[in-house]
Structure formats: structure tokens, C-alpha cells
Scaffold this motif. Structure first.
Motif, PDB file in Angstrom:
ATOM      1  N   GLY A 119     -44.602  46.181 -22.112  1.00 56.16           N
ATOM      2  CA  GLY A 119     -45.569  47.285 -22.273  1.00 56.16           C
ATOM      3  C   GLY A 119     -44.543  48.215 -23.311  1.00 56.16           C
ATOM      4  O   GLY A 119     -44.217  47.661 -23.885  1.00 56.16           O
ATOM      5  N   SER A 120     -45.299  48.524 -23.896  1.00 61.15           N
ATOM      6  CA  SER A 120     -45.490  49.291 -25.166  1.00 61.15           C
ATOM      7  C   SER A 120     -44.336  50.691 -24.792  1.00 61.15           C
ATOM      8  O   SER A 120     -44.235  50.574 -24.080  1.00 61.15           O
ATOM      9  CB  SER A 120     -46.341  50.524 -26.018  1.00 61.15           C
ATOM     10  OG  SER A 120     -47.034  51.297 -24.422  1.00 61.15           O
ATOM     11  N   ALA A 121     -43.908  51.460 -25.684  1.00 59.84           N
ATOM     12  CA  ALA A 121     -42.319  52.212 -25.687  1.00 59.84           C
ATOM     13  C   ALA A 121     -42.530  53.305 -26.588  1.00 59.84           C
ATOM     14  O   ALA A 121     -42.063  53.609 -27.835  1.00 59.84           O
ATOM     15  CB  ALA A 121     -41.102  51.693 -26.039  1.00 59.84           C
ATOM     16  N   GLU A 134     -39.914  45.750 -30.270  1.00 60.55           N
ATOM     17  CA  GLU A 134     -41.165  45.295 -29.764  1.00 60.55           C
ATOM     18  C   GLU A 134     -41.490  46.176 -28.278  1.00 60.55           C
ATOM     19  O   GLU A 134     -43.038  45.336 -28.501  1.00 60.55           O
ATOM     20  CB  GLU A 134     -40.979  44.010 -29.343  1.00 60.55           C
ATOM     21  CG  GLU A 134     -40.897  42.966 -31.020  1.00 60.55           C
ATOM     22  CD  GLU A 134     -40.621  41.226 -30.352  1.00 60.55           C
ATOM     23  OE1 GLU A 134     -40.730  40.580 -29.267  1.00 60.55           O
ATOM     24  OE2 GLU A 134     -40.781  40.815 -31.163  1.00 60.55           O
ATOM     25  N   GLY A 135     -41.149  45.939 -27.840  1.00 60.10           N
ATOM     26  CA  GLY A 135     -41.791  47.267 -26.114  1.00 60.10           C
ATOM     27  C   GLY A 135     -40.584  47.394 -25.356  1.00 60.10           C
ATOM     28  O   GLY A 135     -39.499  47.130 -25.814  1.00 60.10           O
ATOM     29  N   VAL A 136     -41.038  47.322 -23.989  1.00 59.19           N
ATOM     30  CA  VAL A 136     -39.897  47.708 -22.957  1.00 59.19           C
ATOM     31  C   VAL A 136     -40.060  46.629 -21.580  1.00 59.19           C
ATOM     32  O   VAL A 136     -41.093  46.511 -21.437  1.00 59.19           O
ATOM     33  CB  VAL A 136     -40.061  48.831 -22.262  1.00 59.19           C
ATOM     34  CG1 VAL A 136     -39.077  49.347 -21.161  1.00 59.19           C
ATOM     35  CG2 VAL A 136     -39.868  50.315 -23.268  1.00 59.19           C
ATOM     36  N   ASP A 141     -36.614  46.797 -11.385  1.00 56.15           N
ATOM     37  CA  ASP A 141     -36.222  48.906 -11.187  1.00 56.15           C
ATOM     38  C   ASP A 141     -35.661  48.996 -12.467  1.00 56.15           C
ATOM     39  O   ASP A 141     -34.934  49.655 -13.069  1.00 56.15           O
ATOM     40  CB  ASP A 141     -35.658  48.615 -10.114  1.00 56.15           C
ATOM     41  CG  ASP A 141     -34.085  48.853 -10.112  1.00 56.15           C
ATOM     42  OD1 ASP A 141     -33.935  47.024 -10.000  1.00 56.15           O
ATOM     43  OD2 ASP A 141     -33.664  49.491  -9.350  1.00 56.15           O
ATOM     44  N   ARG A 142     -35.460  47.971 -13.542  1.00 56.82           N
ATOM     45  CA  ARG A 142     -34.996  47.890 -14.739  1.00 56.82           C
ATOM     46  C   ARG A 142     -35.462  48.101 -15.774  1.00 56.82           C
ATOM     47  O   ARG A 142     -37.076  47.306 -15.838  1.00 56.82           O
ATOM     48  CB  ARG A 142     -33.407  46.558 -15.089  1.00 56.82           C
ATOM     49  CG  ARG A 142     -32.810  46.137 -14.109  1.00 56.82           C
ATOM     50  CD  ARG A 142     -31.836  45.070 -13.834  1.00 56.82           C
ATOM     51  NE  ARG A 142     -31.747  44.463 -15.262  1.00 56.82           N
ATOM     52  CZ  ARG A 142     -31.044  43.576 -15.749  1.00 56.82           C
ATOM     53  NH1 ARG A 142     -31.499  42.862 -14.710  1.00 56.82           N
ATOM     54  NH2 ARG A 142     -30.957  43.593 -16.617  1.00 56.82           N
ATOM     55  N   LEU A 143     -35.881  48.755 -16.858  1.00 56.63           N
ATOM     56  CA  LEU A 143     -36.486  48.829 -18.388  1.00 56.63           C
ATOM     57  C   LEU A 143     -35.130  48.665 -19.090  1.00 56.63           C
ATOM     58  O   LEU A 143     -34.427  48.985 -19.022  1.00 56.63           O
ATOM     59  CB  LEU A 143     -37.221  50.071 -18.105  1.00 56.63           C
ATOM     60  CG  LEU A 143     -37.844  50.952 -17.059  1.00 56.63           C
ATOM     61  CD1 LEU A 143     -38.211  52.366 -17.438  1.00 56.63           C
ATOM     62  CD2 LEU A 143     -38.977  49.829 -17.451  1.00 56.63           C
ATOM     63  N   ILE A 144     -35.941  47.502 -20.008  1.00 50.98           N
ATOM     64  CA  ILE A 144     -34.970  47.423 -21.111  1.00 50.98           C
ATOM     65  C   ILE A 144     -36.200  47.430 -22.115  1.00 50.98           C
ATOM     66  O   ILE A 144     -36.789  46.438 -22.098  1.00 50.98           O
ATOM     67  CB  ILE A 144     -35.319  45.414 -20.887  1.00 50.98           C
ATOM     68  CG1 ILE A 144     -34.288  45.134 -18.958  1.00 50.98           C
ATOM     69  CG2 ILE A 144     -34.266  44.541 -21.676  1.00 50.98           C
ATOM     70  CD1 ILE A 144     -33.985  43.955 -18.681  1.00 50.98           C
ATOM     71  N   ILE A 145     -35.165  47.955 -22.872  1.00 50.75           N
ATOM     72  CA  ILE A 145     -35.488  48.116 -24.659  1.00 50.75           C
ATOM     73  C   ILE A 145     -35.731  46.750 -24.983  1.00 50.75           C
ATOM     74  O   ILE A 145     -34.757  46.023 -25.633  1.00 50.75           O
ATOM     75  CB  ILE A 145     -35.047  48.925 -25.501  1.00 50.75           C
ATOM     76  CG1 ILE A 145     -35.122  50.585 -24.438  1.00 50.75           C
ATOM     77  CG2 ILE A 145     -35.861  49.213 -26.800  1.00 50.75           C
ATOM     78  CD1 ILE A 145     -34.145  51.183 -25.311  1.00 50.75           C
ATOM     79  N   LEU A 146     -37.492  45.638 -25.420  1.00 46.17           N
ATOM     80  CA  LEU A 146     -36.949  44.499 -26.412  1.00 46.17           C
ATOM     81  C   LEU A 146     -36.967  45.306 -27.684  1.00 46.17           C
ATOM     82  O   LEU A 146     -38.102  46.048 -28.300  1.00 46.17           O
ATOM     83  CB  LEU A 146     -38.371  43.972 -25.884  1.00 46.17           C
ATOM     84  CG  LEU A 146     -38.586  44.001 -24.479  1.00 46.17           C
ATOM     85  CD1 LEU A 146     -39.529  43.167 -24.317  1.00 46.17           C
ATOM     86  CD2 LEU A 146     -37.035  43.125 -23.977  1.00 46.17           C
TER      87      LEU A 146
END
Length: 166
Positions: A119-121, A134-136, A141-146
Motif C-alpha cells: 500500500g501507499s505510505a 515505494e510503499g508499505v 501482522d508486520r508492516l515493512i517500509i519498502l
């Protein structure tokens, strides 16, 4: 003629494309980069500091006979660094034909994410430089900043780094 044959599944099934990402930590935040953007991962090693370099360049290393500048990803992302340097890793990437190392806290592994899990960030753009994101990625249950490593350094910055006097 092959065009006479019909793939019975082609119109009904959607093929899910998954990209692979290397997940790493900067302090305690998980980040990811597409594996296609990386060349290798090495342990942090002693650097040779270079005078008159941009503040985000830590120094250079000798990687099997090739001089590789090391970018402090903490500084590029404007993240305060916790002291743990001996455990840090270097993600080696190729940008515009030049090898450049990106210093990170720890490499966690490789994951696969489909487009549906990215998704967008917009909320993160205040905390991290938005041009690099680039997105998330959402994995369980993890969110990773791409990150897009090709945007972490501009073309001009890559050229400036590659012209360092070693």
C-alpha cells in the motif's frame, strides 16, 4: 500451429505475481528493498574514511579488489543511529554501473509480497524521506517500509561518489 491450442485456465485464473524483498532493520524499524536492486550482503568491515565526501558517505571498503563507497542509510533516511556498528551489515547494490554499499543494522531475511499486499505510505512521509519510499508491505501482522534504493541517491550523487579520489 500453436495459436489453435487454447489454454483453458488462462481466461479464468489470475496469476498472482509476487516480488521478493530483502528485509532489514535500521534500529528497530523494518525496511525492505526489491531483491533485484541488490547484488550481495556482507558483514560490516573496517572502513577507510575519505576526506571531502558528502556527510552520508561513511568511507570505502575493498570488496575483492573493487573499491566500494559505503552510504550511511541512517543519515540518508535521517534516522538517529543506535550504537551497534559491529553487528551492522552492508547491502551492496549496483547503481549506474557502480557498486555502492548501504549500511543497515541487521538483515532479517527474504520475503515475497504480492501487489495486493503493498500500500501507499502517506503517514510515514513526515518521519522518513518520502522520495525514497515505494510503499508499505503488509505481511501477517508486520508492516515493512519498502524503499527504492535507486531513489536513495540521485544520479548526480552516484556520479559524485563514483568519482571519489581513492
Amino acid at each position: 500451429m500453436l495459436s489453435k491450442f487454447k489454454d483453458e485456465n488462462s481466461s479464468e485464473e489470475k496469476i498472482e505475481v509476487k516480488n521478493q524483498y530483502i528485509v532489514f532493520l535500521i534500529n528497530n524499524q523494518e525496511f525492505g528493498v526489491e531483491i533485484k536492486q541488490t547484488r550481495e550482503i556482507i558483514n560490516f568491515t573496517e572502513l577507510t574514511e575519505m576526506p571531502s565526501t558528502p556527510d552520508y558517505v561513511r568511507g570505502v571498503i575493498n570488496l575483492r579488489g573493487e573499491i566500494v563507497p559505503i552510504v550511511d542509510l541512517y543519515k540518508r533516511l535521517e534516522i538517529a543511529k543506535e550504537e551497534r556498528e559491529s553487528d551492522d551489515k552492508i547491502i551492496v547494490v549496483e547503481m549506474a554501473g557502480n557498486l555502492i554499499g548501504m549500511q543497515v543494522s541487521e538483515v532479517k531475511g527474504i520475503i515475497r509480497l504480492s501487489e495486493d499486499n503493498i500500500g501507499s505510505a502517506p503517514g510515514l512521509t513526515k518521519q522518513y524521506k518520502k522520495d525514497f519510499i515505494e510503499g508499505v508491505g503488509k505481511l501477517d501482522d508486520r508492516l515493512i517500509i519498502l524503499l527504492n534504493l535507486n531513489k536513495v541517491l540521485t544520479q548526480e550523487e552516484v556520479e559524485e561518489i563514483s568519482e571519489l579520489d581513492v
